[in-house]
Scaffold this motif. Structure first.
Motif, PDB file in Angstrom:
ATOM      1  N   MET A 143       0.833  -1.199   0.000  1.00  0.00           N
ATOM      2  CA  MET A 143       0.000   0.000   0.000  1.00  0.00           C
ATOM      3  C   MET A 143       0.865   1.246   0.000  1.00  0.00           C
ATOM      4  N   TYR A 146      -2.561   4.994   0.831  1.00  0.00           N
ATOM      5  CA  TYR A 146      -3.854   4.342   1.058  1.00  0.00           C
ATOM      6  C   TYR A 146      -4.382   3.592  -0.177  1.00  0.00           C
ATOM      7  N   ILE A 147      -3.630   3.559  -1.245  1.00  0.00           N
ATOM      8  CA  ILE A 147      -4.021   2.801  -2.429  1.00  0.00           C
ATOM      9  C   ILE A 147      -3.202   1.513  -2.454  1.00  0.00           C
ATOM     10  N   ARG A 149      -1.704  -2.075  -4.046  1.00  0.00           N
ATOM     11  CA  ARG A 149      -1.253  -2.729  -5.262  1.00  0.00           C
ATOM     12  C   ARG A 149      -1.159  -4.220  -4.984  1.00  0.00           C
ATOM     13  N   THR A 160      -2.849  -1.969  -9.638  1.00  0.00           N
ATOM     14  CA  THR A 160      -3.588  -1.307  -8.570  1.00  0.00           C
ATOM     15  C   THR A 160      -4.837  -2.117  -8.255  1.00  0.00           C
ATOM     16  N   GLU A 161      -5.371  -1.905  -7.083  1.00  0.00           N
ATOM     17  CA  GLU A 161      -6.582  -2.621  -6.664  1.00  0.00           C
ATOM     18  C   GLU A 161      -7.736  -2.408  -7.633  1.00  0.00           C
ATOM     19  N   PHE A 162      -7.786  -1.223  -8.279  1.00  0.00           N
ATOM     20  CA  PHE A 162      -8.891  -0.906  -9.185  1.00  0.00           C
ATOM     21  C   PHE A 162      -8.810  -1.716 -10.479  1.00  0.00           C
ATOM     22  N   HIS A 170     -14.521   4.044  -5.514  1.00  0.00           N
ATOM     23  CA  HIS A 170     -13.683   5.179  -5.138  1.00  0.00           C
ATOM     24  C   HIS A 170     -13.541   5.222  -3.625  1.00  0.00           C
ATOM     25  N   ILE A 173      -9.998   8.652   0.749  1.00  0.00           N
ATOM     26  CA  ILE A 173      -8.605   8.778   1.175  1.00  0.00           C
ATOM     27  C   ILE A 173      -8.505   9.894   2.213  1.00  0.00           C
ATOM     28  N   ASP A 205     -13.561   0.751   2.506  1.00  0.00           N
ATOM     29  CA  ASP A 205     -13.439   1.774   1.471  1.00  0.00           C
ATOM     30  C   ASP A 205     -13.077   3.121   2.086  1.00  0.00           C
ATOM     31  N   ARG A 207     -10.691   4.633   4.035  1.00  0.00           N
ATOM     32  CA  ARG A 207      -9.364   4.206   4.440  1.00  0.00           C
ATOM     33  C   ARG A 207      -8.903   4.822   5.765  1.00  0.00           C
TER      34      ARG A 207
END
Length: 241
Positions: A143, A146-147, A149, A160-162, A170, A173, A205, A207
């Motif tokens: 991470m 807060y995103i 991988r 990325t998680e997306f 979304h 953050i 979601d 974070r």
């Protein structure tokens, strides 16, 4: 006069008993159908917190696809499929509901039945958590800001998680000070970890809420008991999940 006394007759009392037994039988049948349906097919839950904002909010009503999943023992090299994917919103049973005594689970089922899943005799134990699956067994997850991988098991590169989710979402953050020390726990960064053969990584979601795998650590897939399918309330926000 006759009608007043007829209620004390044996025939009238027998009719009342039969009606009462019919009501009890109908309730029992409906209760059994409800529990079988919610245990093996679908259940309805009311969101009672904001940990999945901005996608899901307090008071939203969601239909979940329920399943009985067990990690169990596996042969080496066996390919395991799960009833959920990366990016799915799921229910995590951190209260180990399946280990509760049977009489208490029956009473809890009655309470949930009459309150449309709003109340539970185990509610104080916070047994169920709504989270998003980020990584599956064998994945490498890290991470930054807060995103997350994820390098999927067997893959040579991370995404990325997306990019690994079937549906867009979304996360919220949190804003942190520029002076925030990145070495402080929950700062938004996490060194890469490789999940074991019976480990999943789930997060909120929102974070800023760290009540997930960032604090619990990875969890067993057997603790994931249902997958969100559809938000049907409020009507203005009906959508597949």
């Amino acid at each position: 006069m006759f009608e007043r006394w007829s209620q004390y007759s044996y025939t009238e009392q027998k009719k009342k008993r039969n009606r009462l037994l019919k009501y009890i039988l109908v309730f029992f049948i409906l209760y059994i159908i409800y529990n079988c349906f919610s245990a093996f097919f679908f259940s309805v839950w009311v969101i009672n917190n904001n940990t999945m904002q901005p996608g899901l909010n307090y008071g939203d009503r969601v239909i979940f696809s329920t399943f009985m999943h067990s990690s169990g023992s596996r042969n080496k090299g066996e390919i395991v499929t799960y009833p959920f994917k990366r990016g799915n919103i799921v229910l995590v049973d951190m209260g180990y509901y399946k280990e509760k005594k049977l009489p208490l689970r029956i009473i809890d089922g009655v309470v949930r039945f009459f309150t449309a899943q709003r109340l539970s005799i185990f509610s104080q134990e916070k047994q169920y958590y709504l989270k998003r699956v980020i990584a599956l067994p064998g994945d490498e997850v890290s991470m930054n800001n807060y995103i997350l991988r994820v390098k999927a098991a067997g893959s040579s590169y991370s995404l990325t998680e997306f990019e690994l989710s079937d549906r867009p979402y979304h996360p919220a953050i949190p804003q942190v000070s520029e002076l925030w020390d990145s070495s402080i726990p929950f700062s938004g960064s996490m060194d890469p970890i490789i999940l074991g053969p019976d480990e999943c990584f789930v997060v909120s979601d929102d974070r800023s809420n760290t009540n997930d795998s960032r604090t619990w650590g990875s969890i067993s897939p057997s603790l994931i008991t249902a997958r969100a399918v559809l938000r049907f309330w409020p009507f203005t926000k009906i959508e597949l999940l």
